[in-house]
Design a protein around this motif. Structure first.
Motif, mmCIF file in Angstrom:
data_model
loop_
_atom_site.group_PDB
_atom_site.id
_atom_site.type_symbol
_atom_site.label_atom_id
_atom_site.label_comp_id
_atom_site.label_asym_id
_atom_site.label_seq_id
_atom_site.Cartn_x
_atom_site.Cartn_y
_atom_site.Cartn_z
ATOM 1 N N ARG A 278 41.995 77.220 51.305
ATOM 2 C CA ARG A 278 40.536 77.282 51.307
ATOM 3 C C ARG A 278 40.012 76.959 52.696
ATOM 4 N NH1 ARG A 278 35.920 78.849 50.497
ATOM 5 N NH2 ARG A 278 34.650 78.318 48.677
ATOM 6 N N ALA A 279 39.154 77.809 53.236
ATOM 7 C CA ALA A 279 38.566 77.559 54.553
ATOM 8 C C ALA A 279 37.566 76.414 54.464
ATOM 9 C CB ALA A 279 37.894 78.818 55.082
ATOM 10 N N VAL A 280 37.572 75.556 55.460
ATOM 11 C CA VAL A 280 36.693 74.382 55.471
ATOM 12 C C VAL A 280 36.015 74.278 56.833
ATOM 13 C CG1 VAL A 280 36.558 71.867 55.285
ATOM 14 C CG2 VAL A 280 38.113 73.139 53.805
ATOM 15 N N TRP A 281 34.732 74.029 56.820
ATOM 16 C CA TRP A 281 33.987 73.727 58.058
ATOM 17 C C TRP A 281 33.654 72.249 58.031
ATOM 18 C CZ3 TRP A 281 30.197 71.717 60.896
ATOM 19 C CH2 TRP A 281 29.853 72.309 62.114
ATOM 20 N N ILE A 282 34.195 71.509 58.973
ATOM 21 C CA ILE A 282 33.950 70.072 59.033
ATOM 22 C C ILE A 282 33.886 69.645 60.483
ATOM 23 C CG2 ILE A 282 36.432 69.607 58.791
ATOM 24 C CD1 ILE A 282 35.661 66.938 57.449
ATOM 25 N N ASP A 283 32.963 68.794 60.790
ATOM 26 C CA ASP A 283 32.801 68.266 62.146
ATOM 27 C C ASP A 283 33.660 67.015 62.276
ATOM 28 O OD1 ASP A 283 31.957 67.279 64.565
ATOM 29 O OD2 ASP A 283 30.124 66.416 63.742
ATOM 30 N N ARG A 284 34.724 67.108 63.050
ATOM 31 C CA ARG A 284 35.614 65.962 63.241
ATOM 32 C C ARG A 284 35.227 65.131 64.459
ATOM 33 N NH1 ARG A 284 40.032 66.682 59.894
ATOM 34 N NH2 ARG A 284 40.407 68.830 59.208
ATOM 35 N N GLN A 285 34.181 65.558 65.155
ATOM 36 C CA GLN A 285 33.726 64.836 66.337
ATOM 37 C C GLN A 285 32.223 64.660 66.236
ATOM 38 O OE1 GLN A 285 34.525 66.826 69.995
ATOM 39 N NE2 GLN A 285 33.349 65.409 71.250
ATOM 40 N N ALA A 286 31.737 63.524 66.604
ATOM 41 C CA ALA A 286 30.296 63.254 66.512
ATOM 42 C C ALA A 286 29.522 64.229 67.387
ATOM 43 C CB ALA A 286 29.997 61.818 66.931
ATOM 44 N N ILE A 287 28.672 65.009 66.768
ATOM 45 C CA ILE A 287 27.801 65.934 67.501
ATOM 46 C C ILE A 287 26.460 65.258 67.681
ATOM 47 C CG2 ILE A 287 26.717 68.203 67.505
ATOM 48 C CD1 ILE A 287 28.864 69.170 65.678
ATOM 49 N N GLU A 288 25.991 65.211 68.905
ATOM 50 C CA GLU A 288 24.701 64.585 69.169
ATOM 51 C C GLU A 288 23.583 65.359 68.486
ATOM 52 O OE1 GLU A 288 24.335 61.764 70.602
ATOM 53 O OE2 GLU A 288 26.442 61.541 71.129
ATOM 54 N N ALA A 289 22.544 64.645 68.099
ATOM 55 C CA ALA A 289 21.442 65.280 67.378
ATOM 56 C C ALA A 289 20.715 66.298 68.245
ATOM 57 C CB ALA A 289 20.459 64.228 66.879
ATOM 58 N N GLY A 290 20.736 66.133 69.549
ATOM 59 C CA GLY A 290 20.068 67.083 70.422
ATOM 60 C C GLY A 290 20.953 68.274 70.711
ATOM 61 N N GLY A 291 20.614 68.974 71.784
ATOM 62 C CA GLY A 291 21.433 70.096 72.202
ATOM 63 C C GLY A 291 21.435 71.207 71.162
ATOM 64 N N ASN A 292 22.631 71.683 70.822
ATOM 65 C CA ASN A 292 22.763 72.814 69.922
ATOM 66 C C ASN A 292 23.126 72.380 68.513
ATOM 67 O OD1 ASN A 292 22.641 75.610 69.572
ATOM 68 N ND2 ASN A 292 24.854 75.779 69.625
ATOM 69 N N TRP A 293 22.923 71.113 68.182
ATOM 70 C CA TRP A 293 23.308 70.621 66.858
ATOM 71 C C TRP A 293 22.629 71.417 65.763
ATOM 72 C CZ3 TRP A 293 21.402 68.785 62.338
ATOM 73 C CH2 TRP A 293 22.275 68.082 61.515
ATOM 74 N N ALA A 294 21.332 71.608 65.864
ATOM 75 C CA ALA A 294 20.598 72.284 64.796
ATOM 76 C C ALA A 294 21.139 73.684 64.569
ATOM 77 C CB ALA A 294 19.109 72.330 65.135
ATOM 78 N N GLY A 295 21.279 74.464 65.639
ATOM 79 C CA GLY A 295 21.761 75.826 65.481
ATOM 80 C C GLY A 295 23.149 75.885 64.897
ATOM 81 N N MET A 296 24.037 75.006 65.359
ATOM 82 C CA MET A 296 25.409 75.006 64.883
ATOM 83 C C MET A 296 25.490 74.676 63.394
ATOM 84 S SD MET A 296 28.578 72.686 66.277
ATOM 85 C CE MET A 296 28.109 73.082 67.971
ATOM 86 N N ILE A 297 24.770 73.641 62.978
ATOM 87 C CA ILE A 297 24.826 73.225 61.588
ATOM 88 C C ILE A 297 24.139 74.241 60.685
ATOM 89 C CG2 ILE A 297 24.106 71.448 59.963
ATOM 90 C CD1 ILE A 297 26.442 70.664 61.759
ATOM 91 N N VAL A 298 22.991 74.744 61.093
ATOM 92 C CA VAL A 298 22.299 75.749 60.286
ATOM 93 C C VAL A 298 23.185 76.967 60.075
ATOM 94 C CG1 VAL A 298 20.367 77.365 60.249
ATOM 95 C CG2 VAL A 298 19.981 74.990 60.889
ATOM 96 N N ARG A 299 23.820 77.432 61.130
ATOM 97 C CA ARG A 299 24.694 78.601 61.032
ATOM 98 C C ARG A 299 25.865 78.336 60.090
ATOM 99 N NH1 ARG A 299 25.648 79.122 66.028
ATOM 100 N NH2 ARG A 299 27.555 77.890 66.129
ATOM 101 N N ALA A 300 26.488 77.169 60.228
ATOM 102 C CA ALA A 300 27.656 76.864 59.414
ATOM 103 C C ALA A 300 27.291 76.748 57.933
ATOM 104 C CB ALA A 300 28.303 75.569 59.900
ATOM 105 N N ILE A 301 26.185 76.087 57.629
ATOM 106 C CA ILE A 301 25.780 75.933 56.230
ATOM 107 C C ILE A 301 25.333 77.263 55.652
ATOM 108 C CG2 ILE A 301 24.105 74.833 54.692
ATOM 109 C CD1 ILE A 301 24.161 72.399 56.522
ATOM 110 N N ARG A 302 24.643 78.047 56.440
ATOM 111 C CA ARG A 302 24.177 79.350 55.967
ATOM 112 C C ARG A 302 25.345 80.282 55.659
ATOM 113 N NH1 ARG A 302 21.324 81.548 60.464
ATOM 114 N NH2 ARG A 302 23.316 82.493 60.987
ATOM 115 N N ASP A 303 26.431 80.172 56.422
ATOM 116 C CA ASP A 303 27.577 81.046 56.217
ATOM 117 C C ASP A 303 28.539 80.524 55.158
ATOM 118 O OD1 ASP A 303 26.565 82.685 58.125
ATOM 119 O OD2 ASP A 303 27.935 82.077 59.725
ATOM 120 N N ALA A 304 28.357 79.293 54.723
ATOM 121 C CA ALA A 304 29.230 78.731 53.689
ATOM 122 C C ALA A 304 28.737 79.145 52.311
ATOM 123 C CB ALA A 304 29.259 77.207 53.805
#
Length: 379
Positions: A278-304
């Motif tokens: 089963r494919a899994v998307w998980i962040d194993r490293q702390a991503i800062e709230a700024g930067g590209n966090w929003a885009g990365m998380i939105v994309r990953a959740i939308r594609d899951a």
């Protein structure tokens, strides 16, 4: 653009009126909601200014207020300001807030709002050009493009097909020459030849234009009927998030939301699920709230296709987890709450999880937990 939606509570109407007047003086159009039961969604190219206060914290609409602010944050169009020193809400406590608590200084502080709005507008203006150059991958859905831009991109361009033009032109010229000799035996050969040439050119141009239009209407994928493979969320995130777990060839992975304080428990569970294919998307490293966090998380959740929430006392206190579950609910993803401890679920989490089927691992032997989770995710 210069449009601001003022998100505030009725109890803070005096402060909101003052801020609205100051923004009007600086050339901004301000929209405010009067709804009693919900806050309206954001309009396109509109910045949301959320005014947090003691009244908001203890309001019956506090969850709706927070969700509306998080929605603007996921779009990169949120300005958060505080009218007093009340604790910031879960999900937004790590967001930089403009301090408007000192009323006499609001005239000066409103410039911070203007500067933040201008920065958001500049980023929005740069975004289309970056996407056109292929240098942007911020994760926001491309169906958010304006209708006019989409229409321009999809408008077919007719090409001229020279092959059919020459063939039809020569055939037409020969036909006209033959008809000319038969119908006008006393006419000058030069005149007949010129007439045939002109009509042959006209027929050839028309044939080439029509043939080019038909060729353009054919799908580009006709050369290769095999569909292009769809990249997984991990593959698209690889340039900016190399620490993400790799996909296993599935187009819709499971998104795992958790607190890193529970990493020792979560990682072995995820490894078992991945080992089962089963494919899994998980962040194993702390991503800062700024930067590209929003885009990365939105994309990953939308594609899951499944949002697996690892519930614990630490997760319930996490701003990141709170935002992630809101995004999952926004995109109507299947929610699977997994209880790691006996922590009481806060009201803002209960809002999303109250009617969901739970997997309770607290009463299961550690060596059996992974198999229980895998059985639900790998079918």
């Amino acid at each position: 653009m210069r449009q601001i939606y003022l998100l505030s509570m009725e109890a803070d109407s005096a402060a909101a009126d003052e801020i609205e007047t100051l923004l009007h003086q600086r050339g901004y159009m301000v929209r405010r909601a009067e709804e009693k039961f919900a806050f309206p969604p954001a309009r396109r190219q509109e910045v949301t200014l959320a005014l947090w206060s003691h009244a908001a914290q203890f309001s019956s609409k506090q969850i709706l207020f927070t969700n509306r602010a998080i929605d603007a944050w996921t779009e990169g169009r949120l300005i958060f300001a505080r009218l007093d020193h009340t604790l910031l809400p879960r999900g937004l406590s790590d967001i930089e807030a403009i301090d408007l608590s000192f009323a006499p200084a609001r005239i000066a502080s409103v410039w911070k709002i203007v500067e933040a709005a201008q920065a958001i507008d500049r980023a929005a203006e740069l975004k289309p050009s970056e996407e056109a150059g292929g240098g942007s991958d911020d994760g926001f859905s491309r169906d958010e493009e304006s209708g006019s831009a989409a229409a321009t991109a999809e408008k077919p361009v007719r090409r001229f097909a020279s092959g059919p033009a020459w063939i039809v032109g020569l055939v037409a010229a020969c036909a006209f020459v033959s008809m000319g000799f038969l119908s006008m035996p006393h006419a000058s050969n030069l005149l007949v030849g010129l007439a045939a040439l002109v009509w042959g050119v006209v027929a050839g141009v028309l044939a080439g234009y029509l043939a080019g239009a038909r060729t353009e209407d054919l799908p580009e994928a006709a050369e290769d009927p095999r569909p292009a493979p769809r990249r997984s969320a991990e593959a698209r995130s690889a340039p900016t998030a190399p620490d993400m777990a790799p996909a296993h060839g599935q187009s819709a992975p499971v998104f795992v939301s958790y607190s890193r304080h529970n990493g020792e428990i979560v990682y072995p569970l995820v490894a078992e699920v991945e080992a089962a294919g089963r494919a899994v998307w998980i962040d194993r490293q702390a991503i800062e709230a700024g930067g590209n966090w929003a885009g990365m998380i939105v994309r990953a959740i939308r594609d899951a296709d499944t949002f697996c929430l690892m519930c614990s006392a630490e997760a319930f206190q996490s701003d990141n987890v709170r935002r992630e579950i809101y995004i999952a609910d926004k995109y109507k993803r299947k929610l699977l709450p997994v209880r790691l401890d006996s922590a009481e679920m806060p009201e803002d989490f209960e809002y999303f999880l109250i009617d969901r089927q739970w997997l309770d691992l607290t009463g299961i032997a550690p060596e059996e937990r992974a198999s229980r989770l895998t059985a639900l995710l790998v079918r």
